[in-house]
Scaffold this motif. Structure first.
Motif, mmCIF file in Angstrom:
data_model
loop_
_atom_site.group_PDB
_atom_site.id
_atom_site.type_symbol
_atom_site.label_atom_id
_atom_site.label_comp_id
_atom_site.label_asym_id
_atom_site.label_seq_id
_atom_site.Cartn_x
_atom_site.Cartn_y
_atom_site.Cartn_z
ATOM 1 N N SER A 81 0.723 -1.162 0.064
ATOM 2 C CA SER A 81 -0.102 -0.106 0.018
ATOM 3 C C SER A 81 0.877 1.349 0.026
ATOM 4 O O SER A 81 0.347 2.218 -0.338
ATOM 5 C CB SER A 81 -0.983 -0.197 1.337
ATOM 6 O OG SER A 81 -0.290 0.007 2.581
ATOM 7 N N GLU A 82 2.149 1.249 0.180
ATOM 8 C CA GLU A 82 3.010 2.294 0.390
ATOM 9 C C GLU A 82 4.033 2.264 -0.778
ATOM 10 O O GLU A 82 4.732 3.221 -0.856
ATOM 11 C CB GLU A 82 3.840 2.315 1.786
ATOM 12 C CG GLU A 82 3.159 2.255 3.074
ATOM 13 C CD GLU A 82 3.773 2.458 4.169
ATOM 14 O OE1 GLU A 82 5.175 2.353 4.092
ATOM 15 O OE2 GLU A 82 3.298 2.266 5.260
ATOM 16 N N GLY A 83 3.737 1.442 -1.706
ATOM 17 C CA GLY A 83 4.605 1.430 -3.089
ATOM 18 C C GLY A 83 5.639 0.763 -2.807
ATOM 19 O O GLY A 83 6.400 0.634 -3.927
#
Length: 93
Positions: A81-83
């Motif tokens: 979700s944070e890349g």
């Protein structure tokens, strides 16, 4: 020869977009230690003896030592979700 999933190809293309050279890719090399497995790094071009794997515009450079171990493997990737990108190897089936 190593193959890539669609997720892995997309992740590799996104990571290598940071390299100014059109010949860039991800290089997989033998880390020299069974505990740590393989080392991944961004590379502007393959080393002279590297095998080059291309899939959907993604380029992977595999050093000679790693090429033997990765011959029947599939590289997959997940993006959190944070890349952050995580790569995993599976057996081609």
């Amino acid at each position: 020869m190593l193959t890539l999933t669609e997720n892995a190809a997309t992740a590799v293309k996104n990571l290598t977009a940071q390299i100014p050279a059109d010949t860039g890719g991800i290089r997989i090399s033998d880390s020299g230690s069974p505990e740590t497995g393989f080392a991944l790094s961004l590379a502007e071009a393959p080393h002279e003896a590297d095998s080059v794997v291309e899939a959907d515009g993604a380029r992977i450079f595999v050093d000679q030592a790693a090429a033997v171990a990765l011959d029947d493997r599939v590289l997959d990737a997940q993006v959190d979700s944070e890349g952050g990108v995580s790569f995993a190897l599976g057996v081609r089936g």
